[in-house]
Design an enzyme around this catalytic site. Structure first.
Site, short mmCIF file in Angstrom:
data_model
loop_
_atom_site.label_atom_id
_atom_site.label_comp_id
_atom_site.label_asym_id
_atom_site.label_seq_id
_atom_site.Cartn_x
_atom_site.Cartn_y
_atom_site.Cartn_z
N GLU A 161 -5.83 -12.76 -6.84
CA GLU A 161 -6.82 -13.67 -6.28
C GLU A 161 -8.25 -13.16 -6.38
O GLU A 161 -9.20 -13.89 -6.08
CB GLU A 161 -6.48 -13.95 -4.80
N LYS A 179 5.66 -1.82 13.28
CA LYS A 179 5.11 -1.92 14.63
C LYS A 179 6.06 -1.22 15.60
O LYS A 179 7.15 -1.70 15.89
CB LYS A 179 4.92 -3.38 15.01
N TRP A 209 0.85 0.87 15.17
CA TRP A 209 1.22 0.63 13.78
C TRP A 209 1.48 1.95 13.06
O TRP A 209 0.72 2.91 13.18
CB TRP A 209 0.09 -0.11 13.05
#
Length: 541
Positions: free
Chosen positions: A329, A437, A442
């Protein structure tokens, strides 16, 4: 008041015209699918591109039509980069490593009218058969001598090219016209199409030739290990024509020995590829014939995070490795890991650490990261957030999918979790769907993988999160050992304890013969999750 400057459209055809006029003798070297190594100049490639452009027009290809390729890195594929876009049609490169049903979906979704293919994919084209609803013409990218085994009714590339002359003038048109179409690898749902423009491609090429981009220049001999079917070969074909760099194309031979031979014999100074390519290259380089010396100076590692061990091994053979980050992208290059003057005083460990960072934004793109509530995260180099991007060569939506793309301010969600520091250096800590998680915090699967890869017995490592009744998720480390090494979970765990936080240590280690990869060389964690769906961590078993 408007400026009094000429307004010429930024078109891909101008790149090959420039290379033909001012870098006419610079070489394009190809190891062909038929076997031999062949040599062309930019002037020769320009003439051949004009001939195949005329042949496509004779076949009824018109502006906006999609011309698809299933092809390796060869001079013929390079010619199509300029020929197809040059007539206003859209070059639609398709990854032949995808499953046939994905390839069919992509070709049908794009409504490709013409399919060009290398002889190595003749069987694949036959298998796809009548399932390609819009394809009217199939062209084998070879000469008449190799047509016997091609699918029925296929045309011969060299035959239709040979019927034309090179007296053709490239047309002018709007620079925002579509130039090429690439599809994402489709790890979640169907692949999505990213439609690039002539303008975005030219701006991206200018960036690659900047010193703080990839510093590509006419002094370079570039070994292009990145497939031409992967996000426009990371833009290198266009940028090479822009600056007149020699281009070395390895065809279907991407093993370490073949790449090393080409790099050595063609005096390659620069190269680009995914980590798996460089591991194969280094395995050969470290046992090479001492008479075949490299001229290789710098290597871009992209596609997925580069382990510190990889950067150290590159340095050991005299090559400077650094990272670039981007995605389909973003055309794809958004950040490049060039160092700043203040980094000159770093010791070796700190320098390697910087080489493994994804880089900092080049002019033309902006980055930011946000938390779950959409608030900006501080650029302190420590606090992770969801990475967003906008810029001159960032997508504004997916092809054929209305309502996709950036927010109202142009920010596109990358799907990556990252930190940003005050200089803009981005460190990708995970894909948002891969982050582990644990207890409200994290754990970066990428950092844990890189730590494991530093162990001398580990050839490759992957980390996934498994369900845990107390902590929500805990990491499982999946390891491929180097040849001759034996499993040693306790020793590996002790090694990791010196490199990561104690609460990051994997709850279990699994040893496998191979780790699955996507068609673009990334670790396929969706498959690993399926493979280990019934695996219970020791504490929960």
């Amino acid at each position: 008041m408007r400026g009094l400057m000429q307004d010429r459209p930024l078109l891909i055809s101008s790149l090959i015209e420039h290379a033909s006029r001012y870098h006419s003798e610079a070489e394009i070297v190809t190891r062909t699918c038929e076997g031999p190594v062949v040599r062309h100049s930019y002037a020769g490639i320009a003439d051949r591109a004009k001939k195949i452009a005329q042949a496509l027009l004779d076949l009824g290809v018109r502006p906006g039509d999609r011309v698809a390729t299933l092809a390796w890195n060869t001079h013929r594929h390079l010619e199509l980069y300029f020929a197809v876009s040059g007539i206003g049609a859209v070059l639609h490169t398709v990854n032949p490593r995808l499953f046939p049903d994905q390839i069919s979906y992509i070709l049908n979704h794009a409504e490709a009218r013409v399919l060009m293919f290398d002889i190595t994919f003749a069987g694949l084209v036959t298998e796809l058969g009548d399932g390609l609803h819009s394809v009217e013409t199939r062209i084998a990218m070879t000469d008449a001598a190799h047509m016997a085994e091609m699918p029925a009714a296929s045309l011969c590339y060299e035959t239709i090219l040979g019927a034309q002359d090179a007296t053709y003038d490239w047309p002018d048109f709007d620079e925002t016209a579509a130039s090429s179409l690439c599809y994402t690898s489709g790890t979640t749902g169907n692949p999505k199409g990213v439609l690039y423009s002539h303008r975005s491609t030219l701006l991206h090429s200018m960036m690659l030739c900047q010193v703080d981009g990839m510093a590509l220049s006419s002094r370079d001999s570039t070994l292009l290990c990145v497939p031409l079917f992967h996000v426009n070969g990371w833009g290198i074909p266009y940028a090479s024509a822009m600056c007149g760099a020699k281009l070395v194309l390895p065809g279907p031979n991407l093993d370490g020995a073949s790449l090393y031979e080409l790099a050595a014999t063609e005096g390659c100074t620069f190269s680009l590829g995914v980590p798996t390519v460089w591991f194969g290259f280094l395995d050969h380089a470290e046992t090479r014939d001492p008479e075949t010396e490299l001229s290789l100076e710098r290597v871009i590692v992209g596609g997925s995070s580069a382990p510190r061990a990889l950067m150290r091994r590159l340095s050991a053979i005299g090559v400077h490795g650094f990272q670039a980050w981007g995605m389909s992208e973003t055309s794809p290059v958004a950040t490049v890991g060039n160092l700043l003057p203040k980094h000159a005083a770093l010791d070796d460990d700190a320098r390697v650490e910087m080489q493994c960072v994804g880089g900092r934004p080049v002019f033309g793109v902006e980055l930011r990261h946000i938390d779950d509530d959409g608030a900006l995260v501080p650029m302190d180099g420590r606090t992770p957030g969801e990475l967003q991007i906008r810029g001159h060569w960032v997508t504004s939506g997916y092809y054929g999918q209305a309502g996709t793309g950036p927010d109202a301010e142009g920010w596109f969600d990358t799907g990556d979790i990252a930190t940003l520091d005050g200089d803009g250096y981005v460190r990708i800590t995970d894909r948002s769907k891969d982050v582990i998680k644990s207890g409200g915090e994290w754990i970066s699967s990428i950092d844990l993988e890189n730590a494991a890869m530093a162990h001398p017995d580990v050839a490759e490592a992957a980390v996934i999160g498994l369900s845990h009744p107390k902590w929500q998720e805990r990491p499982l480390l999946i390891v491929v050992l180097r040849k001759g090494a034996s499993p040693d979970p306790a020793g590996l765990r002790d090694f990791l304890a010196g490199h990561v936080a104690k609460w990051w240590l994997p709850d279990d280690i699994a040893y496998v013969d191979a780790i699955p990869h996507t068609a673009t060389g990334k670790i396929q964690k969706t498959e690993l999750r399926k493979q280990f769906a019934d695996h219970f961590l020791p504490e929960t078993a």
